[in-house]
Design a protein around this motif. Sequence first.
Motif, PDB file in Angstrom:
ATOM      1  N   UNK A   2       0.836  -1.202   0.000  1.00 26.32           N
ATOM      2  CA  UNK A   2       0.000   0.000   0.000  1.00 26.32           C
ATOM      3  C   UNK A   2       0.875   1.258   0.000  1.00 26.32           C
ATOM      4  N   UNK A   3       1.458   1.536  -1.153  1.00 23.19           N
ATOM      5  CA  UNK A   3       2.267   2.749  -1.327  1.00 23.19           C
ATOM      6  C   UNK A   3       1.851   3.418  -2.626  1.00 23.19           C
ATOM      7  N   UNK A   4       2.103   4.702  -2.706  1.00 19.38           N
ATOM      8  CA  UNK A   4       1.786   5.464  -3.919  1.00 19.38           C
ATOM      9  C   UNK A   4       2.683   6.694  -3.945  1.00 19.38           C
ATOM     10  N   UNK A   5       3.132   7.062  -5.143  1.00 21.64           N
ATOM     11  CA  UNK A   5       3.903   8.300  -5.293  1.00 21.64           C
ATOM     12  C   UNK A   5       2.988   9.403  -5.791  1.00 21.64           C
ATOM     13  N   UNK A   6       3.093  10.560  -5.178  1.00 24.46           N
ATOM     14  CA  UNK A   6       2.334  11.745  -5.585  1.00 24.46           C
ATOM     15  C   UNK A   6       3.309  12.775  -6.132  1.00 24.46           C
ATOM     16  N   UNK A   7       3.025  13.284  -7.311  1.00 22.74           N
ATOM     17  CA  UNK A   7       3.763  14.418  -7.859  1.00 22.74           C
ATOM     18  C   UNK A   7       2.907  15.650  -7.595  1.00 22.74           C
ATOM     19  N   UNK A   8       3.244  16.370  -6.544  1.00 27.48           N
ATOM     20  CA  UNK A   8       2.458  17.539  -6.181  1.00 27.48           C
ATOM     21  C   UNK A   8       2.680  18.655  -7.184  1.00 27.48           C
ATOM     22  N   UNK A   9       1.618  19.370  -7.452  1.00 30.59           N
ATOM     23  CA  UNK A   9       1.663  20.468  -8.422  1.00 30.59           C
ATOM     24  C   UNK A   9       2.574  21.583  -7.909  1.00 30.59           C
ATOM     25  N   UNK A  10       3.422  22.046  -8.805  1.00 33.62           N
ATOM     26  CA  UNK A  10       4.283  23.184  -8.493  1.00 33.62           C
ATOM     27  C   UNK A  10       3.717  24.417  -9.184  1.00 33.62           C
ATOM     28  N   UNK A  11       3.563  25.482  -8.423  1.00 32.74           N
ATOM     29  CA  UNK A  11       3.088  26.746  -8.975  1.00 32.74           C
ATOM     30  C   UNK A  11       4.254  27.725  -8.867  1.00 32.74           C
ATOM     31  N   UNK A  19       4.350  24.846  -3.530  1.00 35.36           N
ATOM     32  CA  UNK A  19       3.757  23.518  -3.679  1.00 35.36           C
ATOM     33  C   UNK A  19       2.649  23.401  -2.632  1.00 35.36           C
ATOM     34  N   UNK A  20       1.377  23.482  -3.054  1.00 38.10           N
ATOM     35  CA  UNK A  20       0.282  23.381  -2.088  1.00 38.10           C
ATOM     36  C   UNK A  20       0.031  21.934  -1.654  1.00 38.10           C
ATOM     37  N   UNK A  21      -0.160  21.741  -0.372  1.00 42.13           N
ATOM     38  CA  UNK A  21      -0.487  20.445   0.223  1.00 42.13           C
ATOM     39  C   UNK A  21      -1.825  20.628   0.947  1.00 42.13           C
ATOM     40  N   UNK A  22      -2.844  19.869   0.523  1.00 43.76           N
ATOM     41  CA  UNK A  22      -4.180  20.047   1.090  1.00 43.76           C
ATOM     42  C   UNK A  22      -4.771  18.704   1.497  1.00 43.76           C
ATOM     43  N   UNK A  23      -5.110  18.612   2.792  1.00 39.32           N
ATOM     44  CA  UNK A  23      -5.688  17.369   3.284  1.00 39.32           C
ATOM     45  C   UNK A  23      -6.995  17.059   2.578  1.00 39.32           C
ATOM     46  N   UNK A  24      -7.199  15.776   2.318  1.00 38.58           N
ATOM     47  CA  UNK A  24      -8.387  15.259   1.647  1.00 38.58           C
ATOM     48  C   UNK A  24      -8.556  15.794   0.227  1.00 38.58           C
ATOM     49  N   UNK A  25      -7.538  16.472  -0.280  1.00 36.95           N
ATOM     50  CA  UNK A  25      -7.549  16.933  -1.670  1.00 36.95           C
ATOM     51  C   UNK A  25      -6.384  16.255  -2.405  1.00 36.95           C
ATOM     52  N   UNK A  77      12.501  -0.044  -2.948  1.00 35.52           N
ATOM     53  CA  UNK A  77      13.234   1.132  -2.490  1.00 35.52           C
ATOM     54  C   UNK A  77      12.806   2.317  -3.350  1.00 35.52           C
ATOM     55  N   UNK A  78      12.434   3.399  -2.697  1.00 37.86           N
ATOM     56  CA  UNK A  78      12.033   4.630  -3.373  1.00 37.86           C
ATOM     57  C   UNK A  78      13.051   5.707  -3.034  1.00 37.86           C
ATOM     58  N   UNK A  79      13.507   6.416  -4.058  1.00 36.21           N
ATOM     59  CA  UNK A  79      14.421   7.536  -3.868  1.00 36.21           C
ATOM     60  C   UNK A  79      13.602   8.824  -3.822  1.00 36.21           C
ATOM     61  N   UNK A  80      13.602   9.482  -2.686  1.00 33.68           N
ATOM     62  CA  UNK A  80      12.911  10.770  -2.564  1.00 33.68           C
ATOM     63  C   UNK A  80      13.936  11.859  -2.865  1.00 33.68           C
ATOM     64  N   UNK A  81      13.888  12.362  -4.081  1.00 34.32           N
ATOM     65  CA  UNK A  81      14.919  13.293  -4.541  1.00 34.32           C
ATOM     66  C   UNK A  81      14.355  14.542  -5.214  1.00 34.32           C
ATOM     67  N   UNK A  82      13.041  14.747  -5.082  1.00 37.00           N
ATOM     68  CA  UNK A  82      12.414  15.953  -5.637  1.00 37.00           C
ATOM     69  C   UNK A  82      11.503  16.563  -4.589  1.00 37.00           C
ATOM     70  N   UNK A  83      11.512  17.871  -4.494  1.00 38.11           N
ATOM     71  CA  UNK A  83      10.739  18.574  -3.461  1.00 38.11           C
ATOM     72  C   UNK A  83       9.234  18.449  -3.633  1.00 38.11           C
ATOM     73  N   UNK A  84       8.774  18.068  -4.814  1.00 35.35           N
ATOM     74  CA  UNK A  84       7.335  17.948  -5.045  1.00 35.35           C
ATOM     75  C   UNK A  84       6.887  16.490  -5.118  1.00 35.35           C
ATOM     76  N   UNK A  85       7.741  15.556  -4.673  1.00 32.47           N
ATOM     77  CA  UNK A  85       7.420  14.134  -4.713  1.00 32.47           C
ATOM     78  C   UNK A  85       7.049  13.666  -3.316  1.00 32.47           C
ATOM     79  N   UNK A  86       5.840  13.134  -3.186  1.00 32.43           N
ATOM     80  CA  UNK A  86       5.382  12.616  -1.902  1.00 32.43           C
ATOM     81  C   UNK A  86       5.190  11.120  -1.975  1.00 32.43           C
ATOM     82  N   UNK A  87       5.627  10.407  -0.956  1.00 33.70           N
ATOM     83  CA  UNK A  87       5.483   8.959  -0.883  1.00 33.70           C
ATOM     84  C   UNK A  87       4.421   8.624   0.146  1.00 33.70           C
ATOM     85  N   UNK A  88       3.301   8.061  -0.324  1.00 34.35           N
ATOM     86  CA  UNK A  88       2.248   7.594   0.577  1.00 34.35           C
ATOM     87  C   UNK A  88       2.616   6.204   1.072  1.00 34.35           C
TER      88      UNK A  88
END
Length: 131
Positions: A2-11, A19-25, A77-88
């Motif tokens: 149960x993992x997922x990568x999120x590419x958060x929108x960069x404005x 980079x907006x982070x919004x719960x339940x959105x 193994x996931x490499x977290x190397x971008x500021x807009x990448x979120x690992x669920x």
Amino acid sequence: MDIKLYNFKEIGDYRGVLVPIEQLKNIPFEIKRIYYMYDTKKEIVRGKHAHKTLQQILICINGQCKVLLDDGKEKSVVNLDRRNLGLYIGPNTWREMFEFSEEAVLVVLASDYYKEEDYIRDYNKFLESVN
């Protein structure tokens, strides 16, 4: 697993990037706890536990680190190397964070408050609980 990568929108514009982070959105749960870690030496391994019910999103907002994920059957193994990448990371997933770069800052968004009883800190007990 149960993992997922999120590419958060960069404005961004001439002023910089937001980079907006919004719960339940763009975060699939209500955020009840936020914490971050920094000044972690490259040879140190953090985490080494699973959660029974907690959901988390990990974002390395500076530098980079790696995350070992294990559901008792497979490892990734996931490499977290971008500021807009979120690992669920969902419940019942063992995690170990390692190979932190010198300037790494890892932010964790959690679906609940700290509860020691939600942790599985022994890897063999984790394997017993998921198999």
